[in-house]
Design a protein around this motif. Sequence first.
Motif, PDB file in Angstrom:
ATOM      1  N   GLY A 122       0.798  -1.228   0.000  1.00 45.53           N
ATOM      2  CA  GLY A 122       0.000   0.000   0.000  1.00 45.53           C
ATOM      3  C   GLY A 122       0.823   1.266   0.000  1.00 45.53           C
ATOM      4  N   LEU A 123       0.412   2.192   0.835  1.00 48.41           N
ATOM      5  CA  LEU A 123       1.067   3.502   0.859  1.00 48.41           C
ATOM      6  C   LEU A 123       2.522   3.407   1.345  1.00 48.41           C
ATOM      7  N   GLY A 124       2.783   2.520   2.305  1.00 46.60           N
ATOM      8  CA  GLY A 124       4.148   2.394   2.830  1.00 46.60           C
ATOM      9  C   GLY A 124       5.149   2.025   1.750  1.00 46.60           C
ATOM     10  N   GLU A 134      11.716  -6.858  10.422  1.00 48.42           N
ATOM     11  CA  GLU A 134      10.425  -6.918  11.110  1.00 48.42           C
ATOM     12  C   GLU A 134      10.388  -5.860  12.203  1.00 48.42           C
ATOM     13  N   LEU A 135       9.267  -5.179  12.313  1.00 45.98           N
ATOM     14  CA  LEU A 135       9.077  -4.215  13.422  1.00 45.98           C
ATOM     15  C   LEU A 135       7.601  -4.164  13.776  1.00 45.98           C
ATOM     16  N   ASP A 136       7.299  -4.515  15.035  1.00 39.72           N
ATOM     17  CA  ASP A 136       5.954  -4.297  15.569  1.00 39.72           C
ATOM     18  C   ASP A 136       6.007  -2.947  16.280  1.00 39.72           C
ATOM     19  N   VAL A 137       5.271  -1.972  15.745  1.00 39.51           N
ATOM     20  CA  VAL A 137       5.400  -0.594  16.253  1.00 39.51           C
ATOM     21  C   VAL A 137       4.866  -0.419  17.672  1.00 39.51           C
ATOM     22  N   THR A 138       4.177  -1.438  18.209  1.00 45.01           N
ATOM     23  CA  THR A 138       3.680  -1.295  19.577  1.00 45.01           C
ATOM     24  C   THR A 138       4.764  -1.621  20.609  1.00 45.01           C
ATOM     25  N   LEU A 181      -3.805  -0.120  11.573  1.00 46.20           N
ATOM     26  CA  LEU A 181      -4.781  -1.181  11.296  1.00 46.20           C
ATOM     27  C   LEU A 181      -6.115  -0.475  11.084  1.00 46.20           C
ATOM     28  N   THR A 182      -6.619  -0.557   9.843  1.00 43.98           N
ATOM     29  CA  THR A 182      -7.850   0.169   9.505  1.00 43.98           C
ATOM     30  C   THR A 182      -9.036  -0.756   9.688  1.00 43.98           C
ATOM     31  N   LYS A 183      -9.961  -0.343  10.538  1.00 47.96           N
ATOM     32  CA  LYS A 183     -11.157  -1.161  10.820  1.00 47.96           C
ATOM     33  C   LYS A 183     -12.400  -0.300  10.633  1.00 47.96           C
ATOM     34  N   ALA A 220      -3.409   1.121  19.797  1.00 46.27           N
ATOM     35  CA  ALA A 220      -2.000   0.800  20.105  1.00 46.27           C
ATOM     36  C   ALA A 220      -1.141   0.871  18.845  1.00 46.27           C
ATOM     37  N   ILE A 221      -1.652   0.383  17.734  1.00 49.37           N
ATOM     38  CA  ILE A 221      -0.845   0.388  16.506  1.00 49.37           C
ATOM     39  C   ILE A 221      -0.702   1.812  15.965  1.00 49.37           C
ATOM     40  N   ALA A 222      -1.831   2.489  15.793  1.00 50.84           N
ATOM     41  CA  ALA A 222      -1.753   3.806  15.142  1.00 50.84           C
ATOM     42  C   ALA A 222      -1.167   4.877  16.075  1.00 50.84           C
ATOM     43  N   ALA A 248      -1.540  10.521   9.318  1.00 44.92           N
ATOM     44  CA  ALA A 248      -2.834  10.716   9.988  1.00 44.92           C
ATOM     45  C   ALA A 248      -3.915  10.304   9.000  1.00 44.92           C
ATOM     46  N   SER A 249      -5.058  10.972   9.046  1.00 50.50           N
ATOM     47  CA  SER A 249      -6.153  10.646   8.113  1.00 50.50           C
ATOM     48  C   SER A 249      -7.239  11.698   8.247  1.00 50.50           C
ATOM     49  N   LEU A 250      -7.960  11.877   7.165  1.00 52.29           N
ATOM     50  CA  LEU A 250      -9.152  12.732   7.208  1.00 52.29           C
ATOM     51  C   LEU A 250     -10.075  12.319   8.359  1.00 52.29           C
ATOM     52  N   SER A 264      -2.537  14.022   6.006  1.00 53.22           N
ATOM     53  CA  SER A 264      -3.915  13.633   6.278  1.00 53.22           C
ATOM     54  C   SER A 264      -4.699  13.401   4.984  1.00 53.22           C
ATOM     55  N   PRO A 265      -4.580  12.192   4.433  1.00 50.41           N
ATOM     56  CA  PRO A 265      -5.309  11.917   3.192  1.00 50.41           C
ATOM     57  C   PRO A 265      -6.770  11.544   3.443  1.00 50.41           C
ATOM     58  N   GLY A 266      -7.582  11.780   2.431  1.00 47.37           N
ATOM     59  CA  GLY A 266      -8.899  11.163   2.356  1.00 47.37           C
ATOM     60  C   GLY A 266      -8.706   9.785   1.750  1.00 47.37           C
ATOM     61  N   ASP A 319      -5.597  -0.939  -2.608  1.00 46.14           N
ATOM     62  CA  ASP A 319      -6.298  -2.193  -2.296  1.00 46.14           C
ATOM     63  C   ASP A 319      -6.921  -2.152  -0.905  1.00 46.14           C
ATOM     64  N   SER A 320      -6.217  -1.494   0.048  1.00 42.73           N
ATOM     65  CA  SER A 320      -6.734  -1.467   1.416  1.00 42.73           C
ATOM     66  C   SER A 320      -8.149  -0.875   1.440  1.00 42.73           C
ATOM     67  N   VAL A 321      -8.382   0.144   0.626  1.00 42.31           N
ATOM     68  CA  VAL A 321      -9.699   0.790   0.586  1.00 42.31           C
ATOM     69  C   VAL A 321     -10.703  -0.111  -0.137  1.00 42.31           C
ATOM     70  N   ARG A 322     -10.263  -0.701  -1.250  1.00 40.74           N
ATOM     71  CA  ARG A 322     -11.162  -1.574  -2.020  1.00 40.74           C
ATOM     72  C   ARG A 322     -11.535  -2.817  -1.202  1.00 40.74           C
TER      73      ARG A 322
HETATM   74  N1  LIG Z   1      -5.588   3.939   2.298  1.00 44.58           N
HETATM   75  C1  LIG Z   1      -6.183   5.106   2.551  1.00 44.58           C
HETATM   76  O1  LIG Z   1      -7.136   5.534   1.875  1.00 44.58           O
HETATM   77  C2  LIG Z   1      -5.686   5.967   3.673  1.00 44.58           C
HETATM   78  C3  LIG Z   1      -6.328   7.194   3.931  1.00 44.58           C
HETATM   79  C4  LIG Z   1      -5.872   7.965   4.981  1.00 44.58           C
HETATM   80  C5  LIG Z   1      -4.816   7.551   5.752  1.00 44.58           C
HETATM   81  N2  LIG Z   1      -4.217   6.360   5.480  1.00 44.58           N
HETATM   82  C6  LIG Z   1      -3.111   5.940   6.323  1.00 44.58           C
HETATM   83  O2  LIG Z   1      -1.991   5.617   5.534  1.00 44.58           O
HETATM   84  C7  LIG Z   1      -1.261   4.561   6.136  1.00 44.58           C
HETATM   85  C8  LIG Z   1      -1.093   3.399   5.172  1.00 44.58           C
HETATM   86  O3  LIG Z   1      -2.356   3.010   4.684  1.00 44.58           O
HETATM   87  P1  LIG Z   1      -2.543   1.732   3.747  1.00 44.58           P
HETATM   88  O4  LIG Z   1      -3.887   1.871   3.151  1.00 44.58           O
HETATM   89  O5  LIG Z   1      -1.352   1.524   2.915  1.00 44.58           O
HETATM   90  O6  LIG Z   1      -2.627   0.595   4.893  1.00 44.58           O
HETATM   91  P2  LIG Z   1      -2.386  -0.998   4.788  1.00 44.58           P
HETATM   92  O7  LIG Z   1      -3.379  -1.596   5.726  1.00 44.58           O
HETATM   93  O8  LIG Z   1      -2.375  -1.447   3.371  1.00 44.58           O
HETATM   94  O9  LIG Z   1      -0.911  -1.157   5.363  1.00 44.58           O
HETATM   95  C9  LIG Z   1      -0.630  -1.032   6.718  1.00 44.58           C
HETATM   96  C10 LIG Z   1       0.614  -1.844   7.015  1.00 44.58           C
HETATM   97  O10 LIG Z   1       0.858  -1.751   8.430  1.00 44.58           O
HETATM   98  C11 LIG Z   1       1.291  -3.030   8.856  1.00 44.58           C
HETATM   99  N3  LIG Z   1       1.051  -3.176  10.303  1.00 44.58           N
HETATM  100  C12 LIG Z   1      -0.099  -3.500  10.945  1.00 44.58           C
HETATM  101  N4  LIG Z   1       0.127  -3.578  12.261  1.00 44.58           N
HETATM  102  C13 LIG Z   1       1.422  -3.298  12.478  1.00 44.58           C
HETATM  103  C14 LIG Z   1       2.256  -3.221  13.621  1.00 44.58           C
HETATM  104  N5  LIG Z   1       1.776  -3.463  14.866  1.00 44.58           N
HETATM  105  N6  LIG Z   1       3.553  -2.888  13.462  1.00 44.58           N
HETATM  106  C15 LIG Z   1       4.060  -2.662  12.234  1.00 44.58           C
HETATM  107  N7  LIG Z   1       3.340  -2.743  11.103  1.00 44.58           N
HETATM  108  C16 LIG Z   1       2.027  -3.046  11.229  1.00 44.58           C
HETATM  109  C17 LIG Z   1       0.503  -4.021   8.032  1.00 44.58           C
HETATM  110  O11 LIG Z   1       1.150  -5.306   8.011  1.00 44.58           O
HETATM  111  C18 LIG Z   1       0.490  -3.335   6.673  1.00 44.58           C
HETATM  112  O12 LIG Z   1       1.565  -3.741   5.856  1.00 44.58           O
HETATM  113  C19 LIG Z   1      -2.024   4.176   7.403  1.00 44.58           C
HETATM  114  O13 LIG Z   1      -1.507   4.902   8.497  1.00 44.58           O
HETATM  115  C20 LIG Z   1      -3.431   4.667   7.110  1.00 44.58           C
HETATM  116  O14 LIG Z   1      -4.167   4.944   8.269  1.00 44.58           O
HETATM  117  C21 LIG Z   1      -4.620   5.554   4.451  1.00 44.58           C
END
Ligand SMILES: NC(=O)c1ccc[n+]([C@@H]2O[C@H](COP(=O)([O-])OP(=O)(O)OC[C@H]3O[C@@H](n4cnc5c(N)ncnc54)[C@H](O)[C@@H]3O)[C@@H](O)[C@H]2O)c1
Length: 248
Positions: free
Chosen positions: A18-20, A59-63, A91-93, A110-112, A139-141, A183-185, A190-193
């Motif tokens: 995704g965005l990363g 590998e990095l768990d950001v928490t 983690l987008t829910k 905890a993640i964000a 961040a995010s809208l 701060s994107p909308g 794929d994450s959005v779809r």
């Molecule tokens: N996609 C959008 O439309 C959108 C809009 C606004 C903001 N954002 C932000 O942009 C960023 C990236 O979005 P995306 O759509 O690519 O998300 P995504 O869900 O595709 O990717 C998120 C990544 O974070 C990783 N991750 C999850 N938990 C983790 C943890 N504990 N430690 C380390 N990594 C972890 C996942 O494995 C995944 O690879 C996020 O912060 C999201 O909130 C996205």
Amino acid sequence: MSKRDPRRVAIVTGGAGGLGLAITRALISGGCAVLLTDIDGDAAAKAAASVEGECKATELDVTRKPEFEKVLELACSHWGGAGILVNNAALTKTTPIFDISGDEFDHVVAIALKGTFLGCQVLGRYFADQRYGRIINMASLAGQNGGAATGAHYAAAKGGILTLTKVFARELASAGVTVNAISPGPLDLDSVRNLLPPDKLASVVQSIPVGTLGDAGFVARLIELLTSPDAVSATGATYDLNGGLYLR
Ligand SMILES: NC(=O)c1ccc[n+]([C@@H]2O[C@H](COP(=O)([O-])OP(=O)(O)OC[C@H]3O[C@@H](n4cnc5c(N)ncnc54)[C@H](O)[C@@H]3O)[C@@H](O)[C@H]2O)c1
């Protein structure tokens, strides 16, 4: 060790897709070496292998704060330092508000939010000691307007990131470290779809004044610009990229 100008060594969290991954590519195009990190180490390794340029995965768990410390040590031992951190993991829910359990709330926040805090804390201290650094927090809208499709936990965590960005920007400005939020909308990813059924996605797109989902490549290029050495006065700001969904 392959020594680099530490100002052009970046750590990206949640970079496996995704965005990363788009951010990683943009930073590499801009001349950076990138340490691509993700909680999914295998996916991070695959993503790094798909990138042309100097990209290493771990590998990095950001928490977990000690994991940030290890990642910093890795960048220092491999490249001789680091100068950029992009806190991108989340983690987008979309769970409806009354169905969110306490555990799910804690997990998403905890993640964000905690993850962003720990990244800013560990790398912020190191950057301040080096008298140079660039931190970008995703961040995010949803954190500005409460969100349309995403859950209360996600929106609240993203709102907290806007505040953390200001706190760290103020704390670190005199040490040559800038801290900004993006701060994107909704983006064309794929994450959005995957999160939104087609009819819901169509109505989201219809509601966007510019008539289209955001472009991850453009978001990534803005991040590359804001993390360049001459981006000295850009700090403590939130950059809106929402297609006109939220005007302030
Ligand atoms: N996609 C959008 O439309 C959108 C809009 C606004 C903001 N954002 C932000 O942009 C960023 C990236 O979005 P995306 O759509 O690519 O998300 P995504 O869900 O595709 O990717 C998120 C990544 O974070 C990783 N991750 C999850 N938990 C983790 C943890 N504990 N430690 C380390 N990594 C972890 C996942 O494995 C995944 O690879 C996020 O912060 C999201 O909130 C996205």
